[in-house]
Design an enzyme around this catalytic site. Sequence first.
Site, mmCIF file in Angstrom:
data_model
loop_
_atom_site.group_PDB
_atom_site.id
_atom_site.type_symbol
_atom_site.label_atom_id
_atom_site.label_comp_id
_atom_site.label_asym_id
_atom_site.label_seq_id
_atom_site.Cartn_x
_atom_site.Cartn_y
_atom_site.Cartn_z
ATOM 1 N N ASP A 186 1.051 -1.270 0.217
ATOM 2 C CA ASP A 186 -0.245 0.207 -0.342
ATOM 3 C C ASP A 186 1.086 1.383 0.139
ATOM 4 O O ASP A 186 2.036 1.339 0.563
ATOM 5 C CB ASP A 186 -0.863 0.087 1.238
ATOM 6 C CG ASP A 186 -2.093 1.654 1.393
ATOM 7 O OD1 ASP A 186 -2.393 0.976 0.074
ATOM 8 O OD2 ASP A 186 -1.309 1.827 1.554
ATOM 9 N N GLU A 236 1.447 -0.399 -5.055
ATOM 10 C CA GLU A 236 0.434 0.445 -5.218
ATOM 11 C C GLU A 236 1.322 1.956 -5.809
ATOM 12 O O GLU A 236 2.498 2.282 -4.927
ATOM 13 C CB GLU A 236 -0.470 0.570 -4.376
ATOM 14 C CG GLU A 236 -1.073 2.109 -4.617
ATOM 15 C CD GLU A 236 -2.530 2.322 -3.146
ATOM 16 O OE1 GLU A 236 -3.462 2.720 -3.317
ATOM 17 O OE2 GLU A 236 -1.918 2.386 -2.278
#
Length: 506
Positions: A186, A236
């Site tokens: 993330d 990401e």
Amino acid sequence: MYVRSFADGDGDGTGDLAGVRSRLPYLAELGVDALWFNPWYLSPMKDGGYDVADYRAIDPAFGTLAEAEKLIAEARETGIRTIVDIVPNHVSDQHPWFRAALAGGPERELFHFRPGSGPGGELPPNDWTSQFGGPAWTRLPDGDWYLHLFAPEQPDLNWAHPAVRQEHEDILRFWFERGVAGVRIDSAALLVKDPRLPDFVEGRDPHPYVDRDELHEVYRSWRRVADEYGGVFVGEVWLPDTERFTRYLRPDELHTAFNFSFLSCPWEARRLRRSIDDTLAEHAPVGAPATWVLCNHDVTRTVTRYGREDTGFDFATKAFGTPTDLALGTRRARAAALLSLALPGAVYVYQGEELGLPEADIPPYRIQDPMYFRSGGTDPGRDGCRVPLPWRADAPHAGFGGEPWLPQPAYWPAYAADLQAADPGSMLGLYREAIRLRPVFGDGPLTWLPTPEGVLAFTRAGGASCVVNLADTPVELPASSPPLLASGPLDERGRLPKDTAVWLRA
């Protein structure tokens, strides 16, 4: 997979691991070969689980560590691998490290604590803003401030400290040893901060906290861990600079990264082609597979977005009451499904996309997303794409389980999986057939074919071709055998209508 909204196995209104296990046959029939789970760890859920209190424990709302291990094993037996989500930029304010830091322990060095600026230190240490809006700093009773690029309940870690790096390598090993095949990272470009914590100056290079060069050594060390277990990383990485983006995909760093240019691209032929070309060009020098995604747990659902005047996606443009033509959006979403599944690389399908779910309108008093609250109520947040799934049209709560943690719209049963499974022409029928047929394209690159303005067409090494009509008028198809698959019916003259895609044999 957003576990909280997938399937509720114990009837408490929250999706859980038991619910996922009960739906493994559905996932196998859909044809998926891997499941990416959003954070399922112990969390106060101030940001949907992205505020992690303990990476080695499953949140009780979802189940237990033993259940997670069983799910990983059962999925693998059906040919489905597991990808877990790691959130390295920050932890929960309930994490033992941060609680010890607030008590004045040496753990304070694991975060970014600073005295304030201005008279009496009453102003934040710098001008950084949170990704959720407002200042990126919160003041404590002792007068110091701590950094949080997201919500105040998500304090940023200090990646200059060796204990932070060691802990995350240990976490990776913990999950690889339990059988996961990969890790999604993330906010992968945000970890490392300029130690001076300077004010942000537009255009100044390097950025004080985005895409700093020191970050690559972190991922090289992670890659060495992954290589011990044969695991893979999915980053990401939101970066506009192609060359900077590609650095994360070097052979000794991440295996692949999400493709946000395609996800946010408007429904326009030229821009879609440019996004596809740019994506393939970014990945080619390092031999990394491209990824394609139309929607995820953070963005407006595809059928809603494609039914709006502005068919792109930008967090800054989200607003309540945006007009949407769902029939138009659904037609385009069906075509986009065939487009993305025909491209070379990996395709991620967010839960409910295969059902054609629209973005749900959540009453303000039921919204839980911190983006809504940090914006002062102007940003509708992300809960509209996180509403629990409809499984059975004739069951309470559309077969999800107990009364859902987010309200389902009254029309939700019309999208139920059991209804769509009985209809080959449904969105679910289209996805199942497209995933089943996808191998006809082979593994090689694509070659663009000459087309009229507004039409995309390409062939792949396997011999099959894909044609997508984004023009205002129907287009003739090349002479071939009957279509393998179409997102909608051809017209009475066998032409491809507007906002329709077709797969053709060689």
